[in-house]
Design an enzyme around this catalytic site. Structure first.
Site, mmCIF file in Angstrom:
data_model
loop_
_atom_site.group_PDB
_atom_site.id
_atom_site.type_symbol
_atom_site.label_atom_id
_atom_site.label_comp_id
_atom_site.label_asym_id
_atom_site.label_seq_id
_atom_site.Cartn_x
_atom_site.Cartn_y
_atom_site.Cartn_z
ATOM 1 C CG ASP A 14 -23.514 2.284 45.508
ATOM 2 O OD1 ASP A 14 -22.704 2.646 46.395
ATOM 3 O OD2 ASP A 14 -23.318 1.311 44.758
ATOM 4 C CG ASP B 164 -23.984 -1.086 47.238
ATOM 5 O OD1 ASP B 164 -23.533 -2.059 46.606
ATOM 6 O OD2 ASP B 164 -23.334 -0.476 48.116
ATOM 7 C CB ILE C 297 -74.923 9.418 23.516
ATOM 8 C CG1 ILE C 297 -73.946 8.346 24.015
ATOM 9 C CG2 ILE C 297 -75.603 8.960 22.226
ATOM 10 C CD1 ILE C 297 -74.610 7.035 24.391
ATOM 11 C CG ASP D 139 -81.935 0.118 28.402
ATOM 12 O OD1 ASP D 139 -81.680 1.308 28.712
ATOM 13 O OD2 ASP D 139 -82.765 -0.586 29.016
ATOM 14 C CD GLU E 236 -78.015 11.680 27.842
ATOM 15 O OE1 GLU E 236 -78.491 12.765 27.493
ATOM 16 O OE2 GLU E 236 -78.519 10.974 28.743
#
Length: 457
Positions: free
Chosen positions: A9, A53, A331, A347, A373
């Site tokens: 604005d 605006d 892991i 797997d 992993e």
């Protein structure tokens, strides 16, 4: 929810008023006093919703909106025109320029906050699609963003849910010149039809007799098949409170009776274009992921996808001044699983591990298998403290329930070590964040495994 709102604005007092109202509701606010400044802020990705605006010197709000919607980088930004103009022809002009809604001065506080929240949710829904589609472009596929903004808003499939025959026929008459229109007076049957057929927009009368129309809208949003279907309410002027409630539960837009034919046409065209835009992005994401970026064993994204997508996420976080965290997961003693029980058992462990990680993190988080992993989770909008809590949840999800593998013939206790790193400064290289997370992972391994370590550098 947190969102960054751009208030545009040329009158400072108007800007301050809107800024105060939005800040009180915990929105972040950025401001611009003219059109070119607004375009620059938007193109840099520094806002989620634009309050614009109309009457500004030089470049008015209509032209700013047209330019935002013509640019692939800003086409998806929701735009709300804030104006003293209240004639249907003014609204139609703004809608044809691409505006998502209008707020008339003086702005009602409840309407302002409800509409901004609704559009911020819409923006969040499309952000990840755009980002992943952009990743596909980086990999050499066609540019999906440029293609998506070219879709038209005509010849859509519209289901009108209205149990008053005369009102339903008027809606059909108004829409069928540009769209294929079906009418369904029974709300429950309408839900089945929307789920079974490929409609582009549901037009729902808020004045259904004997059934709460907002409940129907909520049911539409709750079904997987119709979760992203645009919903347009047809409402009477005195139903403003229920309209706002509708926006809160996911209604896309509304039209007030008496219906202006051209306004209805423009609003429906906007919704058809939006659905086709997101459908194109979704199709592109599916194609690119299927072709190039998925790990066949776990169904997760692979290293190639992660490297490019991480770069995009880091750039986005840097531009917006937002947090970003990375988890690297490994892991524990996985080689022993393969050596002792065979690769089929290994797997099965990898697939179940991926499932548990994906189930534990948010949908917006990026989960990838780097190889072997080792896995990575990239978490936008997440600082170190939150990332560590999420990493602990993942660790517990892995170790607290044994892994059942080889069709139930074997049960294994599996644990994971996790390293966490964060984006420390804007413009930082993604490799630097990954390296810190990787070093934290090594520390977790050295300190006994089955633990989370956060990089504190």
């Amino acid at each position: 929810m947190t969102a960054r709102v751009l208030v545009v604005d040329d009158i400072a007092a108007n800007v301050k008023l809107l800024e105060a109202r939005l800040t009180a509701e915990y929105f972040d606010v950025v401001t611009a006093s003219n059109g070119p400044q607004a375009l620059e802020i938007a193109e840099k990705g520094q806002c989620d919703v634009v309050l614009l605006d109309v009457m500004m010197p030089g470049m008015d709000g209509f032209e700013v909106c047209r330019r935002l919607k013509a640019n692939p980088a800003t086409h998806h930004l929701p735009v709300v025109m804030v104006t003293a103009l209240d004639q249907p022809s003014d609204r139609v002009k703004g809608l044809e320029a691409g505006a998502d809604d209008f707020l008339t001065k003086p702005v009602n506080d409840l309407a302002l906050i409800t509409r901004v929240r609704s559009l911020a949710r819409l923006k969040l829904m499309t952000d990840e699609l755009r980002l992943r589609a952009t990743t596909g472009r980086h990999m050499g596929l066609d540019d999906p963003l440029a293609a998506a903004i070219k879709v038209g808003g005509d010849n859509g499939r519209i289901l009108v849910v209205e149990d008053r025959a005369s009102a339903a026929e008027r809606l059909r008459e108004y829409l069928e010149r540009n769209h294929r229109v079906d009418v369904e007076p029974d709300p429950q049957e309408a839900l089945f039809r929307l789920a079974d057929d490929n409609y582009d927009v549901a037009v729902v009368s808020l004045s259904l007799s004997g059934f709460d129309a907002l409940r129907l809208c909520s049911q539409i949003r709750s079904l997987e098949r119709t979760r992203n279907l645009p919903i347009v309410l047809i409402a009477d002027p005195e139903e403003s409170v229920r309209i706002l409630r509708g926006l809160e539960i996911g209604v896309s837009d509304y039209v007030i009776r008496p219906i202006d034919r051209n306004e209805l046409k423009a609003r429906i065209a906007t919704q058809v274009r939006r659905k086709r835009y997101t459908d194109k992005l979704r199709d592109n994401v599916q194609l690119s992921v299927t072709m190039a970026f998925t790990d066949a064993l776990t169904g997760l994204h692979n290293r190639r996808y992660m490297e490019t997508h991480l770069r995009s996420l880091v750039e986005q976080a840097s531009d917006r001044g937002r947090a970003l965290s990375v988890m690297v997961l490994d892991i524990d003693y996985f080689k022993a699983v393969n050596d002792t029980h065979g690769h089929d058992a290994g797997d099965d462990v990898l697939r179940e591990f991926a499932r548990r990680v994906r189930r534990t993190v948010r949908g917006i988080d990026l989960v990838c298998r780097l190889g072997g992993e080792e896995f990575v989770v990239v978490m936008p909008e997440t600082d170190m403290a939150l990332a560590v809590r999420v990493a602990e949840r993942v660790r517990r999800a892995v170790c607290e329930e044994p892994f059942v593998v080889l069709d139930g013939a074997l049960v294994l206790d599996i644990t994971v070590s996790v390293g966490v790193g964060v984006l420390e400064q804007p413009g930082e290289a993604p490799d630097a964040i990954l390296k810190r997370a990787d070093m934290a992972l090594y520390a977790a391994k050295r300190n006994g495994r089955n633990r989370v370590v956060a990089d504190a550098a």
